[in-house]
Design an enzyme around this catalytic site. Sequence first.
Site, short mmCIF file in Angstrom:
data_model
loop_
_atom_site.label_atom_id
_atom_site.label_comp_id
_atom_site.label_asym_id
_atom_site.label_seq_id
_atom_site.Cartn_x
_atom_site.Cartn_y
_atom_site.Cartn_z
N HIS A 278 0.84 -1.20 0.00
CA HIS A 278 0.00 0.00 0.00
C HIS A 278 0.88 1.26 0.00
O HIS A 278 0.65 2.19 -0.79
CB HIS A 278 -0.91 -0.02 1.23
N GLU A 279 1.88 1.28 0.88
CA GLU A 279 2.78 2.43 0.95
C GLU A 279 3.61 2.57 -0.34
O GLU A 279 3.88 3.69 -0.79
CB GLU A 279 3.71 2.31 2.16
N HIS A 282 1.64 4.45 -2.86
CA HIS A 282 1.74 5.91 -2.73
C HIS A 282 2.98 6.43 -3.43
O HIS A 282 2.95 7.46 -4.11
CB HIS A 282 1.78 6.30 -1.25
N GLU A 358 -5.86 7.00 -1.17
CA GLU A 358 -5.81 5.78 -0.37
C GLU A 358 -6.51 4.62 -1.08
O GLU A 358 -6.04 3.47 -1.01
CB GLU A 358 -6.45 6.02 1.01
#
Length: 420
Positions: A278-279, A282, A358
């Site tokens: 997930h990070e 980003h 997100e």
Amino acid sequence: MTKKWGLLAVFAFGLYVVAMYLYFFHGQNSGIPAALQGTAADPSTFLTTQELLLSEELSKVRNFLFFISTPLEWLLYFFILIMGISRLFESWSSEQFKWSLFRTSMYLFFLSLLLFIIQFPLDYFRYTLSKSYGISTQIFSSWMRENVIDFWLELGMSVIMVAVLYWLIRKSPKKWWLYAWALTVPFSIFLMFIQPVVIDPIYNDFSPLKDKALETKILSLAEQANIPSEHVYEVNMSEKTNALNAYVTGIGENSRIVLWDTTLNRLTDDEILFIMAHEMGHYLLKDIYINIAVYLFMTLIGLWLIAKIMPWMIRRYGPVLKIKDMGNMNSLPLFLLISSFLVFFSSPLSNAISRYQEIRADEFAIELVENPEAAVSSFQQLTKAGLSEVNPPALVKWFRYTHPPMLERINKFAEEIEED
């Protein structure tokens, strides 16, 4: 006149507080939709009865405090102006120093100290609230140390920014906002660049991830996503909180992927890999740079609005606010009041952008790790650790939530599991 305006402000704030109290404690209902009851998104399936009760209680108090704290800040600025306190601080500073920078520093010290003292009871209540619900594990001395560090760091940066800002206002009354914004661009990027290596280590201890087997898995995941990375960092947060977190910070060579040790201690490797993916999403989707661009754009609009609103308010209400000219330092509380007002009412837009980012990062993560079960369980653990509200009222979602509510995130991946 001053007494009349003061009473009106207190009365209006009192009505607002009562309205917020009735809304959060007796009005709104953020229950689980019937279609999702008993599913993986229903907190009753992964929280104990006690945790459900605590989550509901804590969410109401947190939401109430959030919605009254910012208007309380406006009220403080207003009273500092109409009671002549700001003008008095400016007078004291002028009597002590001839150099403009020293006068600015002394004025800001007086103003910051007053605000710190007045707001301390509310800050302390938040701290004790988090302790009483088992979220915070931080001892008072550590918490107080961070508050003192915050005070001096913010004061130091404020002296630089305010000194330059008021110099620009005096030199160019019509275009100061544009010049101020132009200086904001390199200053903001500079802060983003030094934050991971200069500012963050003041508060916490960072070190390369000690679990080398897990680090190998994370770096392999990064390589699979074509993300150049040599280290993953962990930070000792267990002395301060039981909550879980991971994040990407910084830009360029100073960018870092950081895991809280609480996350390492509570989650499985698969859950951690999903969070890391997930990070990485980003990073790959350039969200840090997008956020900088959005922040700078909103700052430009905000400064332009202040340049229009503030002179008008001084012309119309100058005698009440004890302000004669915008270029006088004692007008700063009005500048801060308008800024805070604009930030508060623009937060639904910035939060909506953040929630969209997100969602994209979640989608990237699930494509990379192909493990929706880990996604669901990691979100459940995050909710459990922070006693989070999985389905907040719309008002709370708009103004507070930079991430989609857990109900939406869990249900999305739970449905993927069912489809498989």
